[in-house]
Design a protein around this motif. Structure first.
Motif, mmCIF file in Angstrom:
data_model
loop_
_atom_site.group_PDB
_atom_site.id
_atom_site.type_symbol
_atom_site.label_atom_id
_atom_site.label_comp_id
_atom_site.label_asym_id
_atom_site.label_seq_id
_atom_site.Cartn_x
_atom_site.Cartn_y
_atom_site.Cartn_z
ATOM 1 N N ILE A 170 -3.804 -96.541 38.490
ATOM 2 C CA ILE A 170 -3.446 -96.628 39.903
ATOM 3 C C ILE A 170 -2.307 -97.625 40.026
ATOM 4 N N PHE A 171 -1.241 -97.213 40.693
ATOM 5 C CA PHE A 171 -0.078 -98.068 40.912
ATOM 6 C C PHE A 171 -0.112 -98.582 42.350
ATOM 7 N N LEU A 172 -0.126 -99.910 42.501
ATOM 8 C CA LEU A 172 -0.154 -100.541 43.819
ATOM 9 C C LEU A 172 1.205 -101.129 44.137
ATOM 10 N N PHE A 173 1.670 -100.884 45.352
ATOM 11 C CA PHE A 173 2.996 -101.350 45.766
ATOM 12 C C PHE A 173 3.046 -101.375 47.283
ATOM 13 N N CYS A 174 4.096 -101.946 47.807
ATOM 14 C CA CYS A 174 4.277 -102.003 49.242
ATOM 15 C C CYS A 174 5.740 -101.763 49.559
ATOM 16 N N SER A 175 6.005 -101.393 50.787
ATOM 17 C CA SER A 175 7.366 -101.231 51.280
ATOM 18 C C SER A 175 7.532 -102.184 52.453
ATOM 19 N N ALA A 176 8.410 -103.163 52.309
ATOM 20 C CA ALA A 176 8.626 -104.125 53.391
ATOM 21 C C ALA A 176 9.052 -103.404 54.668
ATOM 22 N N TYR A 220 -0.129 -99.922 49.275
ATOM 23 C CA TYR A 220 -0.264 -98.482 49.128
ATOM 24 C C TYR A 220 -0.460 -98.172 47.643
ATOM 25 N N SER A 221 -1.004 -97.004 47.374
ATOM 26 C CA SER A 221 -1.262 -96.689 45.966
ATOM 27 C C SER A 221 -1.049 -95.210 45.680
ATOM 28 N N ILE A 222 -0.671 -94.970 44.447
ATOM 29 C CA ILE A 222 -0.579 -93.616 43.899
ATOM 30 C C ILE A 222 -1.297 -93.655 42.561
ATOM 31 N N PHE A 223 -2.109 -92.645 42.296
ATOM 32 C CA PHE A 223 -2.834 -92.624 41.023
ATOM 33 C C PHE A 223 -2.419 -91.440 40.174
ATOM 34 N N GLY A 264 -1.931 -88.343 42.656
ATOM 35 C CA GLY A 264 -2.502 -88.282 43.995
ATOM 36 C C GLY A 264 -2.421 -89.582 44.752
ATOM 37 N N HIS A 265 -2.813 -89.493 45.994
ATOM 38 C CA HIS A 265 -2.903 -90.662 46.876
ATOM 39 C C HIS A 265 -3.839 -90.326 48.021
ATOM 40 N N ARG A 266 -4.280 -91.351 48.716
ATOM 41 C CA ARG A 266 -5.154 -91.130 49.870
ATOM 42 C C ARG A 266 -4.317 -90.660 51.055
ATOM 43 N N THR A 267 -4.985 -90.068 52.028
ATOM 44 C CA THR A 267 -4.309 -89.677 53.256
ATOM 45 C C THR A 267 -4.394 -90.833 54.246
ATOM 46 N N TYR A 268 -3.548 -90.783 55.242
ATOM 47 C CA TYR A 268 -3.499 -91.852 56.241
ATOM 48 C C TYR A 268 -3.677 -91.274 57.630
ATOM 49 N N PRO A 269 -4.137 -92.111 58.583
ATOM 50 C CA PRO A 269 -4.389 -91.631 59.948
ATOM 51 C C PRO A 269 -3.118 -91.123 60.631
ATOM 52 N N GLN A 270 -3.333 -90.302 61.635
ATOM 53 C CA GLN A 270 -2.223 -89.812 62.458
ATOM 54 C C GLN A 270 -1.539 -90.991 63.141
ATOM 55 N N GLY A 271 -0.364 -90.757 63.641
ATOM 56 C CA GLY A 271 0.385 -91.814 64.320
ATOM 57 C C GLY A 271 1.334 -92.491 63.362
ATOM 58 N N LEU A 289 6.171 -91.452 52.881
ATOM 59 C CA LEU A 289 6.700 -92.220 51.749
ATOM 60 C C LEU A 289 5.988 -91.813 50.463
ATOM 61 N N LEU A 290 4.663 -91.771 50.495
ATOM 62 C CA LEU A 290 3.887 -91.422 49.300
ATOM 63 C C LEU A 290 4.131 -89.976 48.879
ATOM 64 N N ASP A 291 4.178 -89.072 49.854
ATOM 65 C CA ASP A 291 4.471 -87.668 49.534
ATOM 66 C C ASP A 291 5.829 -87.554 48.845
#
Length: 142
Positions: free
Chosen positions: A78-84, A103-106, A117-124, A132-134
């Motif tokens: 699992i790769f953990l990272f962030c976007s400022a 955020y993470s991508i595995f 893959g990665h988890r999904t995020y809420p609407q909005g 970004l993850l896609d």
């Protein structure tokens, strides 16, 4: 009173986070090729990988210690990272979006079937993170 409201908000967010689903995409290649591609795609976005969790190794190493002989993954990272930029955008709308960061991508290999893959995020506003993850996954597949 403030602490109660804060605890209630975090409690709701925890339930929401647990309800998240996962998006997976098959990778046509080896686990090593997939991890290399994901790392390059993340860095290619101008992001820094804060941590790589070698979950597959940990599960394989500790199975007997917890009374299991089930091999879940041949390999999984699992790769953990962030976007400022994206983090600021979503947290300016709702500071409690901090719960989704980093955020993470595995990448996972089960019997030679490699997925990214990665988890999904809420609407909005969190759909900015989803996009970004896609995009990173799509770059890794190219």
């Amino acid at each position: 009173m403030k602490q109660t409201v804060f605890a209630a908000i975090f409690g709701m967010m925890a339930v929401s986070a647990m309800a998240q689903e996962v998006v997976t995409t098959p990778f046509n290649g080896s686990f090593e090729d997939a991890t290399f591609a994901v790392e390059n795609a993340i860095v290619g976005e101008g992001l820094v990988i804060d941590f790589t969790s070698h979950v597959g190794e940990m599960l394989n190493r500790t199975g007997a210690d917890v009374g299991s002989d089930v091999k879940i993954f041949d390999a999984a990272d699992i790769f953990l990272f962030c976007s400022a930029q994206v983090s600021r955008e979503v947290m300016e709308v709702n500071p409690m979006n901090i719960a989704h960061c980093p955020y993470s991508i595995f990448v996972a290999d089960q019997g030679g079937e490699v997925v990214i893959g990665h988890r999904t995020y809420p609407q909005g506003e969190m759909q900015k993170v989803q996009a970004l993850l896609d995009g990173i996954v799509q770059s890794a597949l190219e």
